[in-house]
Write a protein that holds these residues in place. Structure first.
Motif, PDB file in Angstrom:
ATOM      1  N   LEU A 296       0.037  10.643   0.816  1.00  0.00           N
ATOM      2  CA  LEU A 296       1.444  10.574   1.226  1.00  0.00           C
ATOM      3  C   LEU A 296       1.581  10.439   2.733  1.00  0.00           C
ATOM      4  CD1 LEU A 296       4.255  10.591  -0.060  1.00  0.00           C
ATOM      5  CD2 LEU A 296       2.377  10.980  -1.637  1.00  0.00           C
ATOM      6  N   LEU A 297       0.681  11.062   3.472  1.00  0.00           N
ATOM      7  CA  LEU A 297       0.722  10.920   4.925  1.00  0.00           C
ATOM      8  C   LEU A 297       0.501   9.460   5.319  1.00  0.00           C
ATOM      9  CD1 LEU A 297       0.800  12.111   7.782  1.00  0.00           C
ATOM     10  CD2 LEU A 297      -1.660  12.563   7.570  1.00  0.00           C
ATOM     11  N   ALA A 298      -0.462   8.808   4.672  1.00  0.00           N
ATOM     12  CA  ALA A 298      -0.714   7.392   4.960  1.00  0.00           C
ATOM     13  C   ALA A 298       0.493   6.537   4.587  1.00  0.00           C
ATOM     14  CB  ALA A 298      -1.955   6.927   4.201  1.00  0.00           C
ATOM     15  N   SER A 299       1.090   6.797   3.422  1.00  0.00           N
ATOM     16  CA  SER A 299       2.284   6.044   3.008  1.00  0.00           C
ATOM     17  C   SER A 299       3.444   6.273   3.970  1.00  0.00           C
ATOM     18  CB  SER A 299       2.695   6.452   1.595  1.00  0.00           C
ATOM     19  OG  SER A 299       1.742   6.032   0.634  1.00  0.00           O
ATOM     20  N   THR A 300       3.594   7.508   4.454  1.00  0.00           N
ATOM     21  CA  THR A 300       4.680   7.817   5.387  1.00  0.00           C
ATOM     22  C   THR A 300       4.491   7.078   6.697  1.00  0.00           C
ATOM     23  OG1 THR A 300       4.892  10.019   4.387  1.00  0.00           O
ATOM     24  CG2 THR A 300       5.906   9.684   6.543  1.00  0.00           C
ATOM     25  N   ILE A 301       3.268   7.052   7.207  1.00  0.00           N
ATOM     26  CA  ILE A 301       2.988   6.334   8.453  1.00  0.00           C
ATOM     27  C   ILE A 301       3.305   4.847   8.291  1.00  0.00           C
ATOM     28  CG2 ILE A 301       1.146   5.606  10.021  1.00  0.00           C
ATOM     29  CD1 ILE A 301      -0.172   8.340   9.504  1.00  0.00           C
ATOM     30  N   LEU A 302       2.893   4.272   7.165  1.00  0.00           N
ATOM     31  CA  LEU A 302       3.187   2.851   6.914  1.00  0.00           C
ATOM     32  C   LEU A 302       4.697   2.618   6.799  1.00  0.00           C
ATOM     33  CD1 LEU A 302       0.390   1.908   4.325  1.00  0.00           C
ATOM     34  CD2 LEU A 302       0.537   1.227   6.729  1.00  0.00           C
ATOM     35  N   SER A 303       5.416   3.563   6.227  1.00  0.00           N
ATOM     36  CA  SER A 303       6.870   3.428   6.105  1.00  0.00           C
ATOM     37  C   SER A 303       7.538   3.429   7.475  1.00  0.00           C
ATOM     38  CB  SER A 303       7.426   4.565   5.247  1.00  0.00           C
ATOM     39  OG  SER A 303       6.929   4.508   3.931  1.00  0.00           O
TER      40      SER A 303
ATOM     41  N   TRP B 232       0.812  -1.220   0.000  1.00  0.00           N
ATOM     42  CA  TRP B 232       0.000   0.000   0.000  1.00  0.00           C
ATOM     43  C   TRP B 232       0.845   1.269   0.000  1.00  0.00           C
ATOM     44  CZ3 TRP B 232      -4.814   0.000  -1.388  1.00  0.00           C
ATOM     45  CH2 TRP B 232      -5.566  -1.170  -1.231  1.00  0.00           C
ATOM     46  N   ILE B 233       2.104   1.156   0.348  1.00  0.00           N
ATOM     47  CA  ILE B 233       2.954   2.358   0.370  1.00  0.00           C
ATOM     48  C   ILE B 233       3.095   2.964  -1.021  1.00  0.00           C
ATOM     49  CG2 ILE B 233       5.273   3.213   0.870  1.00  0.00           C
ATOM     50  CD1 ILE B 233       5.391   1.232   3.183  1.00  0.00           C
ATOM     51  N   PRO B 234       3.403   2.173  -2.069  1.00  0.00           N
ATOM     52  CA  PRO B 234       3.406   2.765  -3.413  1.00  0.00           C
ATOM     53  C   PRO B 234       2.019   2.888  -4.027  1.00  0.00           C
ATOM     54  CG  PRO B 234       4.146   0.489  -3.543  1.00  0.00           C
ATOM     55  CD  PRO B 234       3.979   0.805  -2.085  1.00  0.00           C
ATOM     56  N   LEU B 235       1.088   1.997  -3.637  1.00  0.00           N
ATOM     57  CA  LEU B 235      -0.234   2.017  -4.269  1.00  0.00           C
ATOM     58  C   LEU B 235      -1.047   3.256  -3.912  1.00  0.00           C
ATOM     59  CD1 LEU B 235      -1.578  -1.662  -4.220  1.00  0.00           C
ATOM     60  CD2 LEU B 235      -0.681  -0.336  -6.138  1.00  0.00           C
ATOM     61  N   LEU B 236      -0.882   3.774  -2.714  1.00  0.00           N
ATOM     62  CA  LEU B 236      -1.655   4.956  -2.314  1.00  0.00           C
ATOM     63  C   LEU B 236      -1.317   6.181  -3.175  1.00  0.00           C
ATOM     64  CD1 LEU B 236      -1.675   4.510   1.566  1.00  0.00           C
ATOM     65  CD2 LEU B 236      -3.651   4.415   0.034  1.00  0.00           C
ATOM     66  N   PRO B 237      -0.044   6.496  -3.409  1.00  0.00           N
ATOM     67  CA  PRO B 237       0.242   7.591  -4.359  1.00  0.00           C
ATOM     68  C   PRO B 237      -0.247   7.289  -5.768  1.00  0.00           C
ATOM     69  CG  PRO B 237       2.170   7.110  -3.023  1.00  0.00           C
ATOM     70  CD  PRO B 237       1.180   6.023  -2.750  1.00  0.00           C
TER      71      PRO B 237
ATOM     72  N   ALA C 148      -1.145  15.527  -9.177  1.00  0.00           N
ATOM     73  CA  ALA C 148      -1.181  14.227  -9.848  1.00  0.00           C
ATOM     74  C   ALA C 148       0.225  13.809 -10.259  1.00  0.00           C
ATOM     75  CB  ALA C 148      -2.098  14.295 -11.065  1.00  0.00           C
ATOM     76  N   PHE C 149       0.987  14.761 -10.831  1.00  0.00           N
ATOM     77  CA  PHE C 149       2.358  14.459 -11.247  1.00  0.00           C
ATOM     78  C   PHE C 149       3.247  14.152 -10.043  1.00  0.00           C
ATOM     79  CE2 PHE C 149       1.957  17.196 -15.364  1.00  0.00           C
ATOM     80  CZ  PHE C 149       1.155  16.218 -15.905  1.00  0.00           C
ATOM     81  N   LEU C 150       3.073  14.901  -8.942  1.00  0.00           N
ATOM     82  CA  LEU C 150       3.843  14.613  -7.728  1.00  0.00           C
ATOM     83  C   LEU C 150       3.573  13.194  -7.238  1.00  0.00           C
ATOM     84  CD1 LEU C 150       3.786  17.655  -5.254  1.00  0.00           C
ATOM     85  CD2 LEU C 150       5.689  16.803  -6.612  1.00  0.00           C
ATOM     86  N   SER C 151       2.319  12.795  -7.259  1.00  0.00           N
ATOM     87  CA  SER C 151       1.959  11.450  -6.804  1.00  0.00           C
ATOM     88  C   SER C 151       2.553  10.382  -7.708  1.00  0.00           C
ATOM     89  CB  SER C 151       0.432  11.310  -6.746  1.00  0.00           C
ATOM     90  OG  SER C 151      -0.129  12.219  -5.826  1.00  0.00           O
ATOM     91  N   LEU C 152       2.525  10.618  -9.017  1.00  0.00           N
ATOM     92  CA  LEU C 152       3.117   9.670  -9.952  1.00  0.00           C
ATOM     93  C   LEU C 152       4.611   9.539  -9.712  1.00  0.00           C
ATOM     94  CD1 LEU C 152       2.899   7.833 -12.459  1.00  0.00           C
ATOM     95  CD2 LEU C 152       3.255   9.878 -13.868  1.00  0.00           C
ATOM     96  N   PHE C 153       5.267  10.665  -9.506  1.00  0.00           N
ATOM     97  CA  PHE C 153       6.716  10.645  -9.262  1.00  0.00           C
ATOM     98  C   PHE C 153       7.035   9.847  -7.995  1.00  0.00           C
ATOM     99  CE2 PHE C 153      10.804  12.113  -7.871  1.00  0.00           C
ATOM    100  CZ  PHE C 153      11.502  12.396  -9.029  1.00  0.00           C
ATOM    101  N   THR C 154       6.281  10.093  -6.939  1.00  0.00           N
ATOM    102  CA  THR C 154       6.523   9.386  -5.681  1.00  0.00           C
ATOM    103  C   THR C 154       6.264   7.893  -5.832  1.00  0.00           C
ATOM    104  OG1 THR C 154       5.831  11.384  -4.491  1.00  0.00           O
ATOM    105  CG2 THR C 154       5.962   9.336  -3.239  1.00  0.00           C
TER     106      THR C 154
END
Length: 642
Positions: free
Chosen positions: A41-48, A9-14, A128-134
């Motif tokens: 990104l906050l959710a991905s960061t917490i999971l990280s 879910w860390i990459p899937l959320l972005p 959208a582009f920021l999320s794709l990059f991440t």
């Protein structure tokens, strides 16, 4: 086996944020796009952070060594037994460290952008582009298959193209995005060739399997790749050199660094994301990921060492002459990446020399925080004065107290002043160089002094060096711009005390470092002297900088023009490649390739014209052919009967 299935879910959320904002953002989420992207990104960061805690402090270590765990694996394309393209997630010290860095820095950039990009017509597209990059970068650092790395590697390139060219109405932004894309494509061709060579002899695309087969002289695969060769060079050297070329292109190492300063045409938060913890460190990450294989070839390690050392020095010299604050930081990034590269080059798998690997990863870790801090601080300054040029700045410390304090912390960290983060990681690199290669140590020490000088040249030019009053109606910036600066400043102050040698090493086992007593005196003394020199020249307005530039003469002019690398590339392209290679190939393509295709088409048309009467659709014609054929057979039969 420990359960890390949630990591997917860390990459899937972005990715989900990209799909949502890319398809529906401008119509339905015009005002809330920033919050959607930031929430993902906050959710991905917490999971990280959860993953880092679980791996480093709960179940990642077995018998004192951190293990490599496959959290997810799906065979996408199978070619032959053992050779397939898998979608997998690998958990090890480096990938977990990169997860934390990428998600955290990206989160800070997302938050900062809420205020910095407010009012942009394409606000939803930007997020959208920021999320794709991440997503692309997270997919890259988690990949366990070499071709999976390559796919996300290219997706990072596409994402950077979109972000650098975000202001597509500006010709300079369009040119910069194309330049970055084209230069890195040439490097990526080398990466692809290297993958094919390594996979052919290693008989796998799985990184763990390749390391197992090629990182030992006892295996048949290593014997095969080490004995096979071309032009007197082993296939192992060719393959690793090609892979390193791909990494050098992404990490803007000499001579593939020319795209880096032009990439500043994108929004400043994008520069923070690209330069701090994502695209430009991808090359360092690639070498670190395949380090056990790289360490088997001394020639390639020597190439990595000197390309990194020369890049660090070259970029530092150029940074001393630049006047655009973002370009100064861009060359600073190139210089710091050079540090990381040569630290890997001088390292080996075992023994005290393993310090280089750990030091490189440690500096990657600390650099992510203070470099993103510096870029976001530069963004706040640009937002205030509406200019990138240092001549349009000065005296801003009274008007931007938060930005001033945060930027000063970033400058102290990158300069290596204790107790800031950069001091600890840079000292480890210098110590590794001192142990392994005194010439590289000399280059690194001089580069460290230059780093302190050009960063405080930048600091004094922005926040001092002027007594006139500023009149600005929108102030220092919104809370969403200040909060990331404060958080990153705190990180740049404290992350250096993280016991990094106990977490990320070449072997997975904790590394006991043996610091030479008083070793840090020379680097810190040179740093302090460089800062004092910068204060002498730039703290107050004077003609000292102009006199110094005139004294250096041709060297200063060459450094200011980036040693004419762009002109050299243009000369080679326009005067050599285009007329001597491009035009002949174009003539062959037009007259021979297209000519043969056109000839086959013309011949087909002529033959069809000749025979089309055979199938005219008229019954009497078919009857004529039918009875004519019977008559012909009858005559032939009578002739043969005789």
């Amino acid at each position: 086996m420990p359960n890390y299935s949630y990591l997917i879910w860390i990459p899937l959320l972005p990715l989900l944020a990209f799909v949502l904002l890319g398809l529906f953002g401008r119509k339905y989420f015009r005002s809330s796009a920033g919050f959607i992207g930031t929430a993902s990104l906050l959710a991905s960061t917490i999971l990280s952070f959860i993953a880092a805690k679980q791996y480093f402090f709960v179940d990642g270590k077995v018998n004192g060594i951190y293990q490599k765990i496959t959290a997810f694996k799906y065979t996408w394309l199978g070619f032959s037994p053992g050779v397939s393209i898998d979608m997998s997630i690998i958990v090890d010290p480096v990938s977990v460290m990169m997860l934390v860095i990428v998600t955290f820095v990206s989160l800070m950039v997302h938050i900062f952008s809420l205020g910095y990009m407010k009012g942009e017509a394409r606000f939803a597209t930007y997020y959208a582009f920021l999320s794709l990059f991440t997503f692309s970068m997270l997919g890259l650092v988690l990949a366990g298959n070499l071709f999976q790395v390559y796919m996300f590697w290219e997706l990072v390139g596409v994402s950077s193209f979109l972000l650098i060219g975000y202001y597509f109405e500006k010709p300079s932004a369009v040119a910069a995005s194309k330049k970055a894309f084209i230069v890195t494509r040439f490097a990526d061709l080398g990466f692809l060739i290297g993958i094919l060579i390594i996979a052919f002899y290693g008989r796998s695309l799985d990184i763990s399997v390749l390391i197992e087969r090629l990182a030992s002289t006892q295996t048949a695969e290593f014997t095969g790749i080490a004995t096979a060769g071309f032009l007197g060079v082993s296939a192992l050297t060719w393959g690793l050199t090609m892979i390193f070329i791909g990494g050098a292109g992404k990490s803007a190492m000499f001579p593939l660094h020319i795209w880096l300063p032009d990439a500043m045409e994108g929004p400043t938060p994008v520069s923070a994301l690209i330069h701090a913890a994502t695209m430009v460190v991808a090359g360092v990450y690639l070498v670190a990921r395949l380090f056990p294989v790289f360490s088997m070839d001394g020639a390639v390690m020597l190439i990595i060492t000197w390309v990194g050392a020369f890049s660090a020095l070259l970029a530092a010299v150029i940074a001393c002459t630049q006047t655009d604050i973002k370009r100064v930081l861009a060359y600073s990034t190139m210089s710091q990446i050079g540090y990381m590269m040569f630290a890997l080059g001088i390292s080996k798998q075992t023994g005290e020399a393993g310090l280089g690997y750990m030091a490189s990863m440690f500096h990657l870790f600390t650099h992510a925080f203070f470099k993103s801090l510096l870029f976001l601080g530069a963004g706040a300054v640009i937002h205030f004065v509406h200019s990138n040029e240092m001549k349009d700045m000065g005296g801003l410390r009274r008007y931007m107290p938060v930005t001033h304090a945060a930027f000063l912390v970033g400058c102290l960290a990158i300069a290596g002043v204790p107790p800031f983060a950069g001091f600890f990681s840079k000292e480890e690199i210098l110590l590794a160089a001192f142990h392994s290669n005194k010439a590289v140590y000399g280059v690194a020490l001089f580069t460290a002094a230059l780093t302190a000088f050009y960063m405080f040249r930048l600091y004094f030019s922005i926040f001092w060096n002027r007594t006139t009053e500023w009149h600005n109606t929108h102030g220092e910036g919104t809370a969403s711009m200040k909060v990331p600066l404060v958080i990153l400043a705190l990180c740049a102050l404290v992350v250096g005390v993280v016991p990094f040698p106990g977490f990320v090493t070449a072997t997975g086992a904790p590394l006991e470092t043996h610091t030479i007593p008083l070793f840090f005196i020379a680097p810190v003394a040179l740093t302090v002297i460089a800062i004092l020199v910068a204060a002498l020249f730039y703290k107050n307005q004077s003609d000292k900088p102009n006199r110094a530039a005139a004294a250096f003469g041709a060297l200063y002019r060459a450094a200011h023009r980036k040693f004419y690398m762009d002109e050299l590339y243009l000369f080679v392209t326009r005067k050599v490649i285009f007329p001597l290679i491009g035009q002949p190939i174009a003539w062959i393509d037009k007259n021979i390739v297209d000519g043969l295709v056109n000839l086959s088409a013309t011949t087909t048309v002529r033959i069809s014209t000749m025979i089309k009467g055979i199938q005219s659709g008229r019954v009497q014609g078919y009857a004529l052919f039918f009875f004519g054929g019977i008559a012909a057979f009858a005559i032939l039969f009578i002739y043969l009967w005789k």
